[in-house]
Design an enzyme around this catalytic site. Structure first.
Site, PDB file in Angstrom:
ATOM      1  N   SER A 233       0.848  -1.187   0.000  1.00 26.28           N
ATOM      2  CA  SER A 233       0.000   0.000   0.000  1.00 26.28           C
ATOM      3  C   SER A 233       0.885   1.239   0.000  1.00 26.28           C
ATOM      4  O   SER A 233       1.755   1.382  -0.859  1.00 26.28           O
ATOM      5  CB  SER A 233      -0.959  -0.043   1.199  1.00 26.28           C
ATOM      6  OG  SER A 233      -1.949   0.946   1.100  1.00 26.28           O
TER       7      SER A 233
ATOM      8  N   GLU B 279      -1.806  -3.130  -7.722  1.00 25.44           N
ATOM      9  CA  GLU B 279      -3.058  -3.312  -6.985  1.00 25.44           C
ATOM     10  C   GLU B 279      -3.560  -1.930  -6.581  1.00 25.44           C
ATOM     11  O   GLU B 279      -2.809  -0.949  -6.592  1.00 25.44           O
ATOM     12  CB  GLU B 279      -2.840  -4.202  -5.755  1.00 25.44           C
ATOM     13  CG  GLU B 279      -1.881  -3.660  -4.707  1.00 25.44           C
ATOM     14  CD  GLU B 279      -2.539  -2.728  -3.694  1.00 25.44           C
ATOM     15  OE1 GLU B 279      -3.762  -2.845  -3.472  1.00 25.44           O
ATOM     16  OE2 GLU B 279      -1.815  -1.877  -3.139  1.00 25.44           O
TER      17      GLU B 279
ATOM     18  N   HIS C 213      -5.506  -5.316  -1.176  1.00 27.24           N
ATOM     19  CA  HIS C 213      -6.286  -4.868  -0.025  1.00 27.24           C
ATOM     20  C   HIS C 213      -7.527  -5.699   0.281  1.00 27.24           C
ATOM     21  O   HIS C 213      -8.212  -5.411   1.271  1.00 27.24           O
ATOM     22  CB  HIS C 213      -6.730  -3.411  -0.247  1.00 27.24           C
ATOM     23  CG  HIS C 213      -5.650  -2.400  -0.036  1.00 27.24           C
ATOM     24  ND1 HIS C 213      -4.701  -2.130  -0.986  1.00 27.24           N
ATOM     25  CD2 HIS C 213      -5.375  -1.579   1.016  1.00 27.24           C
ATOM     26  CE1 HIS C 213      -3.887  -1.175  -0.543  1.00 27.24           C
ATOM     27  NE2 HIS C 213      -4.285  -0.835   0.665  1.00 27.24           N
TER      28      HIS C 213
END
Length: 309
Positions: free
Chosen positions: A113, A207, A278
Site C-alpha cells: 500500500s 493493486e 487490499h
C-alpha cells in the site's frame, strides 16, 4: 531495477523491527497481528514507540516517523523491518532517509500500500530487494496459505507459483524478469522523483483500493505518458478492491476494464485476478527485485529465485 542485492534471510528468533511510516495504527487490529507475528517468527519483536502516535492523518509527525524508521533500518541486530500498516505519509520521509545504515546492515523490508514508496526507496537508494507483503494489521485475518507464503519468502525459500483467480489475459505468452510490485496511486505519486524505479525489463504487479475507474484511468495514463512502462515485459494485476464508481450508469467501464484497455497498448502480457492487495483475508507476498516468470496463457506467476539470501 536490475542488479538488486538480496538481504540475508530471517532466522527464527532474530529481531524484527515494527514501525509505522505512514498512517495511524488501529490498536486492536495491530495487537492481534502482533501476536501472530511473534507466534510465527519468535518473540523478539521490537515495536517503535511512535506506532501508537497520531498527528492528523499520520502516525506521528515527520520527525518522529523518520527517527523511528531510520533507527529500525539501521539496527544491526534486526533481520527484518515490517510496517504496522499503510495509509499515507511514507513519501514525505524519502528525501531525508539515509540509506547508508541499511546498506551496512542489510535486512528485508516488508509492507505494501503506502509502503510501496519505502520499497521503491529501498531499491533505488539502498540497492536491495524487499518484500511487497502483509502489514501487521492484516496478519490476524490473513489466509493461512498467505502467512505460509510470507514465512517462506522471509526464510530464504521460494514459494509455489501464484495462480490468478478468474484471471483475464491480454497478449498471451511467457515472459520473465525482476518483479516490481506496488500500489498504483503510490507509484504514480513517485513520477518525477528519483525514487521511482525503472520498470524496463521488469514484470510490474499492480493493486489498488478505493479508486473509481476514471481515477485508475488517470493514474495509468500518467504512468504511460511518463514512460514508466517503457521496456516492461509484462503486467500482473491484483486486487482492485472497492474500485467501483458510485451510481455508475449501465455499461460504464469497471476498474478491470480500464486496466485492460489502458495496458493493452503495451503489447505485452497483462493478466488480472491475482490475490494480492487490499481485499480482506488475503495478500500474497511478492518479491521486489527477484526474478519471476509470467505464464500469461495459464494465468500463473512463477517465482524463480528467493528474495533473501
Amino acid at each position: 531495477m536490475t542488479g538488486l542485492s538480496a538481504p540475508p534471510r530471517l532466522r527464527h528468533g532474530e529481531r524484527i523491527e515494527v514501525v509505522a511510516p505512514s498512517g495511524p495504527v488501529p490498536h486492536a487490529r495491530f495487537e492481534r497481528g502482533l501476536r501472530i507475528l511473534r507466534r510465527t517468527f519468535g518473540r523478539n519483536v521490537g515495536v517503535a514507540e511512535q506506532v501508537g502516535a497520531q498527528a492528523g492523518f499520520l502516525a506521528g509527525d515527520d520527525a518522529m516517523r523518520l527517527s523511528a524508521l531510520q533507527r529500525a533500518l539501521g539496527a544491526d541486530d534486526a533481520g527484518a523491518v515490517v510496517a504496522a500498516r499503510g495509509g499515507y505519509g511514507a513519501t514525505r520521509l524519502l528525501p531525508r532517509l539515509d540509506p547508508a545504515p541499511l546498506r551496512e546492515h542489510p535486512k528485508i523490508v516488508v509492507g505494501f500500500s503506502d509502503v510501496t514508496a519505502l520499497l521503491c526507496w529501498v531499491a533505488t537508494e539502498a540497492g536491495l530487494c524487499s518484500l511487497h507483503g502483509p502489514v501487521v494489521t492484516q496478519l490476524a485475518e490473513l489466509a493461512p496459505s498467505d502467512l505460509d507464503r510470507l514465512t517462506t519468502w522471509l526464510t530464504g525459500e521460494i514459494p509455489p507459483p501464484l495462480a490468478a483467480e478468474e484471471g483475464t489475459s491480454v497478449a498471451g505468452g511467457t515472459v520473465e524478469g525482476p518483479l516490481l510490485p506496488g500500489n498504483l496511486e503510490v507509484l504514480r505519486s513517485l513520477v518525477g522523483t528519483r525514487f521511482l524505479p525503472s520498470a524496463s525489463g521488469c514484470i510490474v504487479a499492480l493493486e489498488e483500493v478505493g479508486e473509481a475507474p476514471y481515477r485508475i484511468d488517470r493514474a495509468l495514463t500518467q504512468l504511460l505518458q511518463a514512460g514508466f512502462f517503457r521496456g516492461v515485459r509484462g503486467v500482473v494485476v491484483g486486487d482492485l478492491y472497492r474500485c467501483e464508481q458510485p451510481e455508475a450508469p449501465p455499461g460504464a467501464p469497471t476498474a478491470r476494464d480500464v486496466v485492460l484497455e489502458r495496458l493493452s497498448t503495451l503489447g505485452v502480457p497483462v493478466v488480472t485476478g491475482f490475490g494480492f492487495g487490499h481485499a480482506p483475508g488475503r495478500n500474497a507476498a511478492l518479491p521486489v527485485g527477484a526474478r519471476v516468470r509470467l505464464h500469461a496463457d495459464d494465468c500463473i506467476l512463477e517465482f524463480l529465485e528467493p528474495v533473501t539470501a
